[in-house]
Design a protein around this motif. Structure first.
Motif, short mmCIF file in Angstrom:
data_model
loop_
_atom_site.label_atom_id
_atom_site.label_comp_id
_atom_site.label_asym_id
_atom_site.label_seq_id
_atom_site.Cartn_x
_atom_site.Cartn_y
_atom_site.Cartn_z
N MET A 158 -4.35 5.19 -0.08
CA MET A 158 -3.81 4.14 -1.39
C MET A 158 -4.26 4.88 -2.62
O MET A 158 -5.36 4.85 -2.83
CB MET A 158 -3.88 2.90 -1.28
CG MET A 158 -3.31 1.92 -2.51
SD MET A 158 -3.95 0.42 -2.88
CE MET A 158 -5.51 0.82 -3.48
N GLU A 162 -3.80 2.14 -8.00
CA GLU A 162 -2.88 0.98 -7.59
C GLU A 162 -3.76 -0.39 -7.45
O GLU A 162 -3.43 -1.40 -7.34
CB GLU A 162 -2.42 1.15 -6.06
CG GLU A 162 -1.53 2.18 -5.63
CD GLU A 162 -0.16 1.83 -6.10
OE1 GLU A 162 0.46 1.01 -5.39
OE2 GLU A 162 0.38 2.16 -7.51
N ALA A 178 -3.33 -5.32 0.58
CA ALA A 178 -2.14 -4.20 0.20
C ALA A 178 -0.99 -4.31 1.22
O ALA A 178 -1.49 -4.36 2.63
CB ALA A 178 -2.75 -3.04 0.36
N CYS A 201 -3.25 -2.73 6.69
CA CYS A 201 -3.49 -1.82 5.70
C CYS A 201 -5.04 -1.98 5.15
O CYS A 201 -5.58 -3.03 5.08
CB CYS A 201 -2.54 -2.00 4.54
SG CYS A 201 -2.78 -0.84 3.49
N ILE A 245 2.21 -1.51 -2.33
CA ILE A 245 1.63 -0.35 -2.95
C ILE A 245 2.49 0.70 -2.42
O ILE A 245 3.12 0.79 -1.60
CB ILE A 245 0.27 -0.23 -2.27
CG1 ILE A 245 0.15 -0.09 -0.80
CG2 ILE A 245 -0.55 -1.37 -2.59
CD1 ILE A 245 -1.09 0.46 -0.17
N TRP A 302 1.55 4.17 -0.75
CA TRP A 302 0.75 4.59 0.66
C TRP A 302 1.10 6.05 1.25
O TRP A 302 2.44 6.27 1.24
CB TRP A 302 0.81 3.52 1.36
CG TRP A 302 -0.28 3.78 2.88
CD1 TRP A 302 -1.41 3.43 3.03
CD2 TRP A 302 0.21 4.31 4.07
NE1 TRP A 302 -1.99 3.76 4.16
CE2 TRP A 302 -0.90 4.11 4.87
CE3 TRP A 302 1.45 4.78 4.63
CZ2 TRP A 302 -1.16 4.83 6.30
CZ3 TRP A 302 1.45 5.38 5.88
CH2 TRP A 302 0.25 5.43 6.66
#
Length: 243
Positions: free
Chosen positions: A99, A103, A120, A160, A204, A206
């Motif tokens: 990520m 973010e 996330a 995540c 997010i 990713w």
């Protein structure tokens, strides 16, 4: 009372190659923020030069602190970091930085407020996944649905590796959280929900990293076993904070 606003906690096991560029990127980002911050690298049981490269970086970057944990396990490392961090917000960050660090702003005021736990999500509306093979996405959905059905209904992506806790939530949850391995985050979120904390999934960007250490067949089976233990622990009152 600490004046640190954000603590970024990086669990690091055998990360001598990925850790230096990650630290450089995060530290440079934090240099341009108006809030105070710290980076905690929790080295746990590495057999490579993770400690050496982390301490070399920390020597020239006062924001960075390296903690050594002789035992192995991501849960063990995260728990150590959460309990030793000083920030008002405490953010778990994987060493692969899948990520983008920019973010992190989505998890903090003013973008996000009135939530004690923010996780996330690669599945929430607005999330974007890059370079992920279709078979890995399918494996991930099987895993996520297993967790959703048996432990955390209502959440699309609990696995995540990027999560943010307020200081109060971090201290209350991680002082009783027990799993040292990969199931720690399901356990932490299970405790958080049972304690009445608000939990929000944050969409997010990713990026898939091919060097991921997830074992797509064995890990879901281990998770199912651990979920049953987590449920049993809660029923037996093993997640109560000592007064």
């Amino acid at each position: 009372m600490s004046d640190i606003f954000l603590s970024i906690i990086i669990p690091a096991h055998n990360e001598e190659l990925r850790l230096p560029p990650t630290l450089k990127t995060i530290d440079a980002y934090l240099d341009h923020q108006s809030y105070t911050s710290e980076i905690l690298v929790i080295e746990n049981g590495s057999r490579d030069l993770t400690t050496v490269v982390a301490e070399a970086f920390a020597a020239d970057h006062p924001r960075v602190k390296v903690l050594r944990e002789s035992g192995r396990g991501k849960g063990l490392a995260v728990r150590r970091g959460m309990l030793e961090a000083k920030g008002k917000y405490r953010f778990i960050c994987d060493a692969d930085l899948s990520m983008p660090i920019e973010e992190v702003a989505k998890f903090l005021p003013p973008a996000l407020d009135s939530y004690e736990v923010a996780i996330a999500s690669r599945e929430a509306p607005g999330a974007r996944r890059y370079n992920e093979p279709a078979y890995r996405h399918f494996q991930g959905r099987v895993f996520s649905n297993l967790v959703k059905f048996f432990a955390l209904p209502g959440f699309e992506d609990t696995q995540c590796g990027f999560k943010c806790f307020s200081a109060q939530a971090a201290l209350e949850i991680f002082s009783v959280q027990k799993f040292d391995g990969m199931s720690f985050d399901v356990e932490a979120l299970f405790i958080a929900r049972k304690r009445g904390y608000k939990i929000l999934e944050v969409p997010i960007d990713w990026y898939y990293r091919s060097e991921s250490r997830v074992q797509p067949i064995l890990d879901p089976l281990r998770m199912l076993r651990d979920i049953l233990v987590i449920r049993k622990n809660w029923a037996q009152g093993k997640y109560k904070n000592e007064q």
